[in-house]
Enzyme design. Sequence first.
Site, short mmCIF file in Angstrom:
data_model
loop_
_atom_site.label_atom_id
_atom_site.label_comp_id
_atom_site.label_asym_id
_atom_site.label_seq_id
_atom_site.Cartn_x
_atom_site.Cartn_y
_atom_site.Cartn_z
N HIS A 79 0.85 -1.20 0.00
CA HIS A 79 0.00 0.00 0.00
C HIS A 79 0.89 1.25 0.00
O HIS A 79 0.94 2.01 0.96
CB HIS A 79 -0.88 -0.04 1.24
CG HIS A 79 -2.10 0.80 1.17
ND1 HIS A 79 -2.09 2.09 0.70
CD2 HIS A 79 -3.38 0.54 1.52
CE1 HIS A 79 -3.32 2.59 0.78
NE2 HIS A 79 -4.12 1.68 1.28
N GLU A 110 -0.30 1.39 -5.93
CA GLU A 110 0.10 0.11 -5.35
C GLU A 110 0.12 -0.99 -6.40
O GLU A 110 -0.68 -0.97 -7.33
CB GLU A 110 -0.88 -0.28 -4.24
CG GLU A 110 -1.24 0.86 -3.29
CD GLU A 110 -2.52 0.60 -2.54
OE1 GLU A 110 -2.79 -0.58 -2.21
OE2 GLU A 110 -3.27 1.56 -2.28
#
Length: 288
Positions: A122, A222
């Site tokens: 992330h 991401e």
Amino acid sequence: IYLHGAHLTSWRPRGGEEVLFTSRRAVFDGVHAIRGGVPICAPWFAGGADGGRAPAHGWARIRPWQLRSAQATASGGVRALFSLEHDGLSLLYEVGIGEELSLEVSLRNTGGAPRTVEAALHTYLAVGDVTAVSITGLEGARYSDRLTDEERVQDGPVRFSGRVDRIYRARGPVVVTDPAGARRIVVTGVRAPNAVVWNPWNRVAATMADLGEEWPSMVCVESAAVRDRAVRLEPGFVGHFDGMAFTFALILTVAWFWLIVTSPRSPVRGIMHWMSGLTLFWILVAVL
């Protein structure tokens, strides 16, 4: 790097500016997830495929990891290995820090039954002003809009004029152009079936005690394997996140540029000049 979540919160290439965003309001209490940097999302993403899993983004980012080893490299860097065992899964995380940054994660199913897992890095990227940022490389890609639960196709570059939360079915390089930060970041997912783009915008950020008014200074891009691209693990199987062998890698390249302004009489008023510069190399191999 914090043992809580094996969480990397900073990466500044030599002679360059910070590449990762970590909120000034981030909480480092060993309980809550750290806002920013590179959280490891596993073994599910967000609330999982059915939306009902908790905690959000899985337990890997909020569990205490163990440092197994740390050693200097021939190039003057450091390599460290972290481990975590929980809920029938064994995770190893290797971090290489030097002129390049490499991250490598493996997961092993130590339980007695098959299970499906999701995983993502992330990554919070630091930007000068998200409202000026454009993201290219996703044109024509299908994506799930998590705000509307609709399936769409990306038309042109991704730009930000409101909240964005999208899961793309895309593998190619993604270029984050940040004029206010005078740089561009090329995010290349290697065999990663998904790219996730997220910024909460002002209203949602205002409800987040660990972010608040800092939302214009970040964007998440991401590499992931989530939802219909999640991976099924057989008991005891060690794989590479590609069905049975998936190599999950991410490469970040940072290029700096500046604007040269000449006199009004000059035929050239401004030149955008790109420097070849500092390169951040980051590989995640999820051995499942």
